[in-house]
Design a protein around this motif. Structure first.
Motif, short mmCIF file in Angstrom:
data_model
loop_
_atom_site.label_atom_id
_atom_site.label_comp_id
_atom_site.label_asym_id
_atom_site.label_seq_id
_atom_site.Cartn_x
_atom_site.Cartn_y
_atom_site.Cartn_z
N TRP A 185 -2.71 1.94 -10.79
CA TRP A 185 -2.33 3.30 -10.42
C TRP A 185 -0.82 3.40 -10.20
O TRP A 185 -0.18 4.33 -10.68
CB TRP A 185 -3.10 3.74 -9.15
N TRP A 191 0.82 -1.23 0.00
CA TRP A 191 0.00 0.00 0.00
C TRP A 191 0.86 1.28 0.00
O TRP A 191 0.73 2.11 -0.88
CB TRP A 191 -0.98 0.01 1.19
N PHE A 231 -4.36 17.51 -9.18
CA PHE A 231 -3.00 18.04 -8.95
C PHE A 231 -2.39 18.57 -10.24
O PHE A 231 -1.49 19.39 -10.23
CB PHE A 231 -2.10 16.93 -8.37
N TYR A 284 -7.72 10.26 -12.98
CA TYR A 284 -7.22 10.51 -14.34
C TYR A 284 -6.05 9.60 -14.71
O TYR A 284 -5.65 9.57 -15.87
CB TYR A 284 -6.88 11.99 -14.59
N ILE A 285 -5.52 8.83 -13.75
CA ILE A 285 -4.39 7.94 -14.06
C ILE A 285 -4.90 6.57 -14.58
O ILE A 285 -4.40 6.06 -15.58
CB ILE A 285 -3.51 7.71 -12.80
N HIS A 327 3.35 8.03 3.60
CA HIS A 327 2.16 8.22 4.44
C HIS A 327 2.46 8.31 5.94
O HIS A 327 3.40 7.68 6.43
CB HIS A 327 1.16 7.09 4.21
N ASN A 360 -7.72 14.89 -1.98
CA ASN A 360 -7.08 14.03 -2.97
C ASN A 360 -7.69 14.20 -4.37
O ASN A 360 -8.41 13.33 -4.87
CB ASN A 360 -7.20 12.57 -2.48
N PHE A 361 -7.42 15.34 -4.99
CA PHE A 361 -7.95 15.60 -6.34
C PHE A 361 -7.13 16.65 -7.08
O PHE A 361 -6.47 17.49 -6.46
CB PHE A 361 -9.41 16.06 -6.28
N ILE A 407 -11.96 5.56 -1.88
CA ILE A 407 -10.51 5.47 -1.66
C ILE A 407 -10.21 5.64 -0.17
O ILE A 407 -9.21 5.10 0.33
CB ILE A 407 -9.74 6.47 -2.56
N PHE A 434 -11.10 3.37 -8.31
CA PHE A 434 -11.32 4.80 -8.06
C PHE A 434 -11.07 5.54 -9.36
O PHE A 434 -9.93 5.60 -9.84
CB PHE A 434 -10.37 5.27 -6.94
N PHE A 466 3.83 1.95 -0.96
CA PHE A 466 5.07 1.56 -1.67
C PHE A 466 6.03 2.73 -1.82
O PHE A 466 7.21 2.54 -2.04
CB PHE A 466 4.73 0.94 -3.04
N GLU A 467 5.51 3.95 -1.64
CA GLU A 467 6.39 5.11 -1.79
C GLU A 467 6.93 5.63 -0.47
O GLU A 467 7.78 6.53 -0.47
CB GLU A 467 5.62 6.23 -2.50
N TYR A 482 -11.72 14.18 -8.21
CA TYR A 482 -10.60 13.26 -8.46
C TYR A 482 -9.41 13.97 -9.03
O TYR A 482 -9.50 15.10 -9.46
CB TYR A 482 -11.02 12.14 -9.41
N ASP A 495 -7.92 3.13 1.60
CA ASP A 495 -6.71 3.59 2.30
C ASP A 495 -6.67 3.05 3.74
O ASP A 495 -5.61 2.68 4.24
CB ASP A 495 -6.63 5.13 2.30
N1 56B Z 1 -7.21 5.20 -8.83
C1 56B Z 1 -6.44 5.74 -7.93
N2 56B Z 1 -6.19 7.06 -7.97
C2 56B Z 1 -5.39 7.59 -7.03
C3 56B Z 1 -4.79 6.85 -6.04
C4 56B Z 1 -4.04 7.73 -5.26
C5 56B Z 1 -3.18 7.44 -4.08
N3 56B Z 1 -3.51 6.26 -3.39
C6 56B Z 1 -2.65 5.82 -2.35
C7 56B Z 1 -2.97 4.45 -2.00
C8 56B Z 1 -1.86 3.68 -1.99
C9 56B Z 1 -0.71 4.38 -2.40
O1 56B Z 1 0.25 4.43 -1.43
C10 56B Z 1 -1.20 5.79 -2.70
O2 56B Z 1 -0.57 6.66 -1.82
C11 56B Z 1 -4.20 8.99 -5.83
N4 56B Z 1 -5.00 8.88 -6.89
C12 56B Z 1 -5.35 9.89 -7.88
O3 56B Z 1 -4.28 9.95 -8.82
C13 56B Z 1 -4.20 11.27 -9.36
C14 56B Z 1 -2.90 11.88 -8.97
O4 56B Z 1 -1.95 11.74 -9.93
P1 56B Z 1 -0.66 12.71 -9.95
O5 56B Z 1 -1.14 14.08 -10.37
O6 56B Z 1 0.25 12.03 -10.94
O7 56B Z 1 -0.12 12.70 -8.56
C15 56B Z 1 -5.35 12.06 -8.71
O8 56B Z 1 -6.52 11.96 -9.47
C16 56B Z 1 -5.49 11.32 -7.40
O9 56B Z 1 -6.75 11.56 -6.81
C17 56B Z 1 -5.04 5.43 -6.01
O10 56B Z 1 -4.57 4.67 -5.18
N5 56B Z 1 -5.86 4.94 -6.98
#
Ligand code: 56B
Length: 306
Positions: A287, A41, A69, A216-217, A47, A66-67, A187, A213, A43-44, A306, A191
């Motif tokens: 993701w 969870w 960025f 945009y990724i 948190h 969390n939206f 999420i 979730f 991995f970076e 998001y 989390d």
């Molecule tokens: N589907 C999905 N989307 C997620 C996450 C997470 C973080 N999850 C945590 C859970 C475990 C890990 O340790 C992470 O820390 C962020 N996002 C979304 O990504 C986008 C950010 O992109 P960029 O601008 O490149 O940072 C933004 O829309 C953000 O809301 C996820 O897990 N799933």
């Protein structure tokens, strides 16, 4: 979450800008084989975690913000998580409900050590106030009390969060009908599950009801894998970093088709491997690969969801 799953399937059935390619899903499932990629969870290592109620407070605030960025090219999700973590290590009271209700934009920036205005900063501050205010009014100021009130049900948690905090009610209209995504509410459940490794505040008997979730990724990653196909119009808009309006058919289809495609993928993996898999696990896999792939081009929609 049944409503998320059902409305995503409905949109996917009518979708014209985005197509779910079943051959593409088959290929991905073949390539995964018996081994579903398991990603740690955190991995970076970004948190805050102390094993107790303050971690729950941290995760609710994290997911309230969390939206969106991408408007600042140098900002990403990691800055938010690690900024909140550092702030908490410095002062355990920064996320207390009374303080959440008072942050201004410049104070939030200062808390996260971000040198310039955050994208949608006014909205971020408003959502922080909403969280602080409602936590104080209904849960003695503690997100952990909210989680305790849900009887270890992720579905109840998502329903509770979306009913108490309007900012988490991530939905849209498509061809006249209401469709649900609940990205930040779901999420939050995921989390908790990930951070607490399915124990304590992260124990949910129905974690399998959570969908991916729709951010945009994940759609961009699914497209790279050949699971989603875009119309040429949508493809060129995304390719040229054009903005896609929130609530447009294109945006709703991108998000709904992503949810639907992963639900199909999940069923197929179960059938082929004989082992059940969680959408939460597939989301983290998609993701984690997506954010580590710098060439990935994603859609750009200004949104608090998001
Ligand atoms: N589907 C999905 N989307 C997620 C996450 C997470 C973080 N999850 C945590 C859970 C475990 C890990 O340790 C992470 O820390 C962020 N996002 C979304 O990504 C986008 C950010 O992109 P960029 O601008 O490149 O940072 C933004 O829309 C953000 O809301 C996820 O897990 N799933």
């Amino acid at each position: 979450m049944d409503e998320v799953r059902a409305s995503a399937a409905w949109v996917a059935g009518l979708s014209s800008h985005v197509i779910v390619d079943s051959a593409g899903i088959e290929k991905v499932v073949e390539s995964i084989g018996e081994k579903i990629p398991q990603i740690e969870w955190d991995f970076e290592g970004i948190h805050y975690f102390d094993g107790g109620p303050l971690t729950v407070q941290y995760l609710l605030v994290l997911d309230a913000l969390n939206f969106c960025f991408w408007p600042d090219e140098e900002l990403d999700y990691d800055h938010l998580a690690s900024g909140l973590k550092a702030a908490l290590h410095n002062d355990k009271s920064v996320l207390d409900a009374d303080r959440l209700q008072k942050y201004t934009g410049p104070e939030l920036r200062e808390l996260l050590k971000w040198p310039r205005p955050l994208p949608l900063e006014e909205e971020r501050v408003r959502l922080l106030h909403e969280v602080g205010c409602e936590l104080e009014k209904s849960y003695g100021g503690k997100a952990s009390n909210l989680v305790d009130s849900c009887g270890k049900s992720a579905a109840k948690l998502v329903a509770t969060v979306t009913s108490h905090f309007p900012g988490f009610r991530d939905h849209s209209l498509y061809k006249g009908r209401q469709v649900f995504f609940y990205k930040r509410a779901q999420i939050f459940a995921a989390d908790l599950y990930g951070a607490f490794k399915g124990q304590s505040y992260g124990e949910f008997h129905d974690i399998s009801s959570v969908t991916i979730f729709a951010d945009y990724i994940v759609p961009a990653m699914l497209r790279q894998l050949g699971v989603l196909k875009y119309s040429s119009n949508l493809e060129s808009k995304i390719g040229s970093n054009g903005e896609i309006a929130s609530g447009s058919e294109e945006e709703v289809e991108l998000r709904a088709c992503s949810i639907y495609a992963v639900e199909i993928m999940r069923d197929l993996i179960h059938v082929k491997s004989g082992k059940p898999v969680l959408s939460v696990e597939l989301d983290l896999w998609l993701w984690a690969f997506g954010v580590q792939s710098p060439s990935l081009q994603h859609h750009r929609t200004l949104s608090i969801y998001y």
